[in-house]
Design a protein around this motif. Structure first.
Motif, PDB file in Angstrom:
ATOM      1  N   HIS A 185       0.874  -1.261  -0.216  1.00  0.00           N
ATOM      2  CA  HIS A 185      -0.052   0.105   0.045  1.00  0.00           C
ATOM      3  C   HIS A 185       0.753   1.339   0.141  1.00  0.00           C
ATOM      4  CE1 HIS A 185      -3.545  -2.193   0.151  1.00  0.00           C
ATOM      5  NE2 HIS A 185      -3.344  -2.929   1.407  1.00  0.00           N
ATOM      6  N   ALA A 186       2.061   1.242  -0.024  1.00  0.00           N
ATOM      7  CA  ALA A 186       3.166   2.207   0.028  1.00  0.00           C
ATOM      8  C   ALA A 186       2.784   3.080  -1.328  1.00  0.00           C
ATOM      9  CB  ALA A 186       4.186   1.950  -0.628  1.00  0.00           C
ATOM     10  N   TRP A 187       2.202   3.145  -2.094  1.00  0.00           N
ATOM     11  CA  TRP A 187       1.067   3.758  -3.589  1.00  0.00           C
ATOM     12  C   TRP A 187       0.608   4.957  -3.218  1.00  0.00           C
ATOM     13  CZ3 TRP A 187      -3.447   3.931  -4.331  1.00  0.00           C
ATOM     14  CH2 TRP A 187      -4.859   3.131  -3.765  1.00  0.00           C
ATOM     15  N   ARG A 188      -0.001   4.571  -2.002  1.00  0.00           N
ATOM     16  CA  ARG A 188      -0.792   5.680  -1.865  1.00  0.00           C
ATOM     17  C   ARG A 188      -0.339   7.183  -0.713  1.00  0.00           C
ATOM     18  NH1 ARG A 188      -5.455   2.264   2.402  1.00  0.00           N
ATOM     19  NH2 ARG A 188      -6.272   0.997   0.427  1.00  0.00           N
ATOM     20  N   HIS A 189       1.376   6.719  -0.836  1.00  0.00           N
ATOM     21  CA  HIS A 189       1.732   7.921  -0.111  1.00  0.00           C
ATOM     22  C   HIS A 189       1.465   8.965  -0.990  1.00  0.00           C
ATOM     23  CE1 HIS A 189       2.108   6.130   3.508  1.00  0.00           C
ATOM     24  NE2 HIS A 189       2.709   5.429   3.062  1.00  0.00           N
ATOM     25  N   HIS A 190       1.587   8.357  -2.909  1.00  0.00           N
ATOM     26  CA  HIS A 190       2.144   9.300  -3.122  1.00  0.00           C
ATOM     27  C   HIS A 190       0.549   9.413  -4.598  1.00  0.00           C
ATOM     28  CE1 HIS A 190       6.549   8.121  -2.849  1.00  0.00           C
ATOM     29  NE2 HIS A 190       5.638   6.719  -3.472  1.00  0.00           N
ATOM     30  N   ALA A 191      -0.379   9.233  -4.261  1.00  0.00           N
ATOM     31  CA  ALA A 191      -1.410   9.448  -4.500  1.00  0.00           C
ATOM     32  C   ALA A 191      -2.133  11.150  -4.315  1.00  0.00           C
ATOM     33  CB  ALA A 191      -2.679   8.767  -4.030  1.00  0.00           C
ATOM     34  N   ALA A 192      -2.185  11.455  -5.699  1.00  0.00           N
ATOM     35  CA  ALA A 192      -3.623  13.405  -5.268  1.00  0.00           C
ATOM     36  C   ALA A 192      -4.109  13.304  -4.725  1.00  0.00           C
ATOM     37  CB  ALA A 192      -3.385  13.218  -6.675  1.00  0.00           C
ATOM     38  N   CYS A 193      -4.969  11.722  -4.121  1.00  0.00           N
ATOM     39  CA  CYS A 193      -5.736  12.176  -3.197  1.00  0.00           C
ATOM     40  C   CYS A 193      -5.274  12.160  -1.755  1.00  0.00           C
ATOM     41  CB  CYS A 193      -7.003  10.693  -3.411  1.00  0.00           C
ATOM     42  SG  CYS A 193      -6.106   8.719  -3.065  1.00  0.00           S
ATOM     43  N   ALA A 194      -4.264  11.344  -1.661  1.00  0.00           N
ATOM     44  CA  ALA A 194      -3.340  11.389  -0.440  1.00  0.00           C
ATOM     45  C   ALA A 194      -3.241  13.442   0.708  1.00  0.00           C
ATOM     46  CB  ALA A 194      -1.890  11.589   0.017  1.00  0.00           C
ATOM     47  N   ARG A 195      -3.253  14.055  -0.551  1.00  0.00           N
ATOM     48  CA  ARG A 195      -3.936  16.209   0.037  1.00  0.00           C
ATOM     49  C   ARG A 195      -5.239  15.846  -0.448  1.00  0.00           C
ATOM     50  NH1 ARG A 195       0.646  14.124  -2.498  1.00  0.00           N
ATOM     51  NH2 ARG A 195      -0.067  15.037  -5.051  1.00  0.00           N
ATOM     52  N   ALA A 196      -6.132  15.039  -0.446  1.00  0.00           N
ATOM     53  CA  ALA A 196      -7.192  16.437  -0.659  1.00  0.00           C
ATOM     54  C   ALA A 196      -8.425  15.396  -0.132  1.00  0.00           C
ATOM     55  CB  ALA A 196      -8.246  15.909  -2.084  1.00  0.00           C
ATOM     56  N   GLU A 197      -9.711  16.370   0.424  1.00  0.00           N
ATOM     57  CA  GLU A 197     -10.219  15.628   1.082  1.00  0.00           C
ATOM     58  C   GLU A 197     -10.946  14.576   1.179  1.00  0.00           C
ATOM     59  OE1 GLU A 197     -12.616  15.317   4.656  1.00  0.00           O
ATOM     60  OE2 GLU A 197     -12.142  16.683   4.435  1.00  0.00           O
ATOM     61  N   ALA A 198     -10.690  13.378   1.881  1.00  0.00           N
ATOM     62  CA  ALA A 198     -11.685  11.880   1.510  1.00  0.00           C
ATOM     63  C   ALA A 198     -12.972  11.827   1.338  1.00  0.00           C
ATOM     64  CB  ALA A 198     -10.995  11.245   2.228  1.00  0.00           C
ATOM     65  N   SER A 199     -13.404  12.495   1.593  1.00  0.00           N
ATOM     66  CA  SER A 199     -14.799  12.248   1.897  1.00  0.00           C
ATOM     67  C   SER A 199     -15.517  12.489   0.166  1.00  0.00           C
ATOM     68  CB  SER A 199     -15.906  13.506   2.405  1.00  0.00           C
ATOM     69  OG  SER A 199     -15.798  14.840   2.287  1.00  0.00           O
TER      70      SER A 199
END
Length: 95
Positions: free
Chosen positions: A8-22
């Motif tokens: 799941h390390a890819w999640r740290h590079h995801a654009a959504c990691a910096r967005a509101e999850a909702s």
């Protein structure tokens, strides 16, 4: 790092990691459209989509796709097709 963390390390590079999850799990069409736009700028979009398909995610925007698009993609994959996920025409021609 454990196997799970590497997977799941890819999640740290995801654009959504910096967005509101909702917004990625909203019933609001405007939120979903924004989530899709965020995904299309993401360096790990295809990995996110693969994760959604591998784990049968039925809700939310993953890899720039909504649930109905992933259902259609699963159908295409089930008949042995290998789509070019970066080809805009593929998404327009889904059954």
């Amino acid at each position: 790092m454990s196997i799970v963390n590497r997977r799941h390390a890819w999640r740290h590079h995801a654009a959504c990691a910096r967005a509101e999850a909702s917004i990625f799990f909203s019933d609001n069409d405007a939120d979903a459209a924004l989530a899709v736009r965020i995904c299309h700028s993401c360096p790990v979009r295809i990995t996110s989509l693969e994760h959604a398909l591998d784990t049968d995610q039925r809700f939310g925007v993953w890899g720039g796709t909504r649930p109905i698009e992933r259902d259609r993609l699963r159908a295409v994959l089930a008949i042995g097709e290998t789509p070019d996920l970066d080809d805009a025409d593929f998404w327009l021609d889904l059954p």
